[in-house]
Design an enzyme around this catalytic site. Structure first.
Site, PDB file in Angstrom:
ATOM      1  N   ILE A  31       0.831  -1.207   0.000  1.00 17.69           N
ATOM      2  CA  ILE A  31       0.000   0.000   0.000  1.00 17.69           C
ATOM      3  C   ILE A  31       0.865   1.257   0.000  1.00 17.69           C
ATOM      4  O   ILE A  31       0.596   2.218  -0.727  1.00 17.69           O
ATOM      5  CB  ILE A  31      -0.918   0.005   1.247  1.00 17.69           C
ATOM      6  CG1 ILE A  31      -1.978  -1.097   1.126  1.00 17.69           C
ATOM      7  CG2 ILE A  31      -1.568   1.368   1.458  1.00 17.69           C
ATOM      8  CD1 ILE A  31      -2.818  -1.273   2.386  1.00 17.69           C
ATOM      9  N   ASP A  76      14.941   1.298  10.300  1.00 20.98           N
ATOM     10  CA  ASP A  76      13.827   0.671  11.019  1.00 20.98           C
ATOM     11  C   ASP A  76      13.164   1.796  11.810  1.00 20.98           C
ATOM     12  O   ASP A  76      13.841   2.478  12.594  1.00 20.98           O
ATOM     13  CB  ASP A  76      14.384  -0.417  11.952  1.00 20.98           C
ATOM     14  CG  ASP A  76      13.283  -1.222  12.637  1.00 20.98           C
ATOM     15  OD1 ASP A  76      12.219  -0.640  12.970  1.00 20.98           O
ATOM     16  OD2 ASP A  76      13.490  -2.423  12.854  1.00 20.98           O
ATOM     17  N   LYS A 136       8.113  13.050  14.103  1.00 22.14           N
ATOM     18  CA  LYS A 136       9.011  13.839  14.976  1.00 22.14           C
ATOM     19  C   LYS A 136      10.319  14.175  14.246  1.00 22.14           C
ATOM     20  O   LYS A 136      10.810  15.293  14.313  1.00 22.14           O
ATOM     21  CB  LYS A 136       9.285  13.014  16.246  1.00 22.14           C
ATOM     22  CG  LYS A 136      10.333  13.557  17.170  1.00 22.14           C
ATOM     23  CD  LYS A 136       9.748  14.514  18.151  1.00 22.14           C
ATOM     24  CE  LYS A 136      10.834  15.054  19.086  1.00 22.14           C
ATOM     25  NZ  LYS A 136      10.421  16.319  19.694  1.00 22.14           N
ATOM     26  N   SER A 153      -3.661   4.210   9.121  1.00 18.91           N
ATOM     27  CA  SER A 153      -4.426   3.614  10.211  1.00 18.91           C
ATOM     28  C   SER A 153      -5.061   2.322   9.700  1.00 18.91           C
ATOM     29  O   SER A 153      -4.615   1.749   8.707  1.00 18.91           O
ATOM     30  CB  SER A 153      -5.488   4.631  10.647  1.00 18.91           C
ATOM     31  OG  SER A 153      -6.230   4.147  11.732  1.00 18.91           O
ATOM     32  N   LYS A 171      -3.107   1.035  16.261  1.00 21.89           N
ATOM     33  CA  LYS A 171      -3.767   1.914  15.294  1.00 21.89           C
ATOM     34  C   LYS A 171      -4.686   2.921  16.003  1.00 21.89           C
ATOM     35  O   LYS A 171      -4.824   4.062  15.543  1.00 21.89           O
ATOM     36  CB  LYS A 171      -4.549   1.087  14.263  1.00 21.89           C
ATOM     37  CG  LYS A 171      -3.671   0.203  13.376  1.00 21.89           C
ATOM     38  CD  LYS A 171      -2.713   1.006  12.504  1.00 21.89           C
ATOM     39  CE  LYS A 171      -2.066   0.138  11.422  1.00 21.89           C
ATOM     40  NZ  LYS A 171      -1.080   0.861  10.598  1.00 21.89           N
ATOM     41  N   ILE A 200      -6.712  -4.620   0.772  1.00 16.94           N
ATOM     42  CA  ILE A 200      -6.139  -4.197  -0.510  1.00 16.94           C
ATOM     43  C   ILE A 200      -5.457  -5.411  -1.143  1.00 16.94           C
ATOM     44  O   ILE A 200      -4.582  -6.034  -0.522  1.00 16.94           O
ATOM     45  CB  ILE A 200      -5.124  -3.037  -0.297  1.00 16.94           C
ATOM     46  CG1 ILE A 200      -5.799  -1.849   0.432  1.00 16.94           C
ATOM     47  CG2 ILE A 200      -4.530  -2.596  -1.636  1.00 16.94           C
ATOM     48  CD1 ILE A 200      -7.015  -1.255  -0.256  1.00 16.94           C
TER      49      ILE A 200
END
Ligand code: COA
Length: 278
Positions: A31, A76, A136, A153, A171, A200
């Site tokens: 996605i 990561d 951040k 999400s 989530k 998906i």
């Protein structure tokens, strides 16, 4: 299952994002790569961040065929120093960042009874802490006025799902993170939204969460009667990033074929949790 219709990489006008710079964390496959491609097709430079160098290279070469420039980065998202360095590399190469997608995720089906502390923490660290790290570390490099951030999400954030206590909590945390950052960073001209894809086709998520034998039955229960495509999620992401959504912040866009409207047993997962738990 009804196949996804052929879909152009983008339905937006070419050059919509010319001169814009994007980073997609987790954008090396599935996605998130679909989102990266949709952004590139609108003319932005795109950096993709992933854990696997080979996958990152592969994604970047696909993006170079579509957009002006692509940069593969290895990090990561759980590792603050690594994602911080990757973000700096993207900004130093491209210039100020306009769009950031926090999409890195990990998931598997495990009933709470068989999930270890480390299993729970691994998923919340990748999804939730990873999204915080992504935003951040991007913050100092954002162009600010007109910048737009998206966290990926999922339906589990709103509706409990069998075998998903870790992902549901992560989530749901992302939903809260998005709204809080929208509040805090709005005055600087930074919009923050979440995008919730449903099933998906041909993605790692579907492979992990939907047993092959249940694909057709689950698709039939979706109001749209099929799984979605990465291109369709990419188009939804471009809307959120674009000036068309310039007054939209702190919101969730569902791109799920109506999955959130279906009864709970239309969702994946239940079949993989042992009867004894159900
Ligand atoms: N069921 C129960 N527990 C599981 C599990 C499963 N199917 N898969 C992993 N775990 C547990 C492990 O047992 C371990 O806990 P322990 O130390 O108590 O045994 C913990 O999760 C961490 O596993 P590990 O394999 O060391 O983590 P990792 O950081 O290498 O990989 C994952 C992260 C587990 C999320 C891995 O599946 C992954 O890399 N996924 C990325 C792709 C993905 O999930 N995409 C779909 C997104 S929707």
């Amino acid at each position: 299952m009804t196949p996804c219709p052929d879909h152009p990489l983008t339905t937006y006008r070419p050059g919509l994002f010319a001169g814009r710079n994007a980073v997609v964390a987790g954008g090396t496959s599935g996605i998130n790569l679909g989102i990266a491609k949709a952004i590139a097709a609108c003319g932005a430079k795109v950096a993709v961040i992933g854990r696997n160098g080979e996958k990152a290279e592969h994604a970047a070469s696909a993006l170079r065929e579509i957009g002006p420039e692509a940069l593969p980065l290895i990090a990561d998202v759980r590792d603050f120093a690594a994602i911080d360095a990757a973000m700096a590399q993207a900004a130093k190469r491209f210039g100020p960042l306009d769009f950031v997608v926090a999409g890195a995720a990990g998931n598997f089906i495990a009933a709470a009874d068989s999930l270890s502390s480390n299993g729970f923490r691994t998923v919340t660290d990748i999804d939730l802490l990873g999204a915080f790290h992504t935003f951040k570390t991007a913050r100092p490099w954002l162009r600010e006025e007109g910048s737009s951030l998206i966290a990926i999400s999922s339906g589990q954030a709103f509706q409990p799902m069998w075998g998903q206590v870790h992902a549901s909590a992560a989530k749901a945390g992302i939903e809260s993170l998005v709204r809080t950052l929208a509040l805090e960073w709005g005055p600087a001209g930074i919009r923050v939204n979440s995008l919730s894809p449903g099933p998906i086709a041909a993605t790692e998520g579907v492979k992990r969460l939907v047993p092959q034998s249940r694909v057709d039955a689950i698709a039939r229960r979706l109001p749209i009667r099929r799984f979605g495509s990465a291109e369709e999620v990419g188009n939804a992401a471009v809307f959120l990033l674009s000036p068309a959504a310039s007054f939209v912040t702190g919101m969730t866009l569902f791109c799920d074929g109506g999955m959130m409207l279906t009864p709970y047993d239309g969702q994946p997962g239940a079949d993989l949790v042992p009867e004894t738990v159900r």
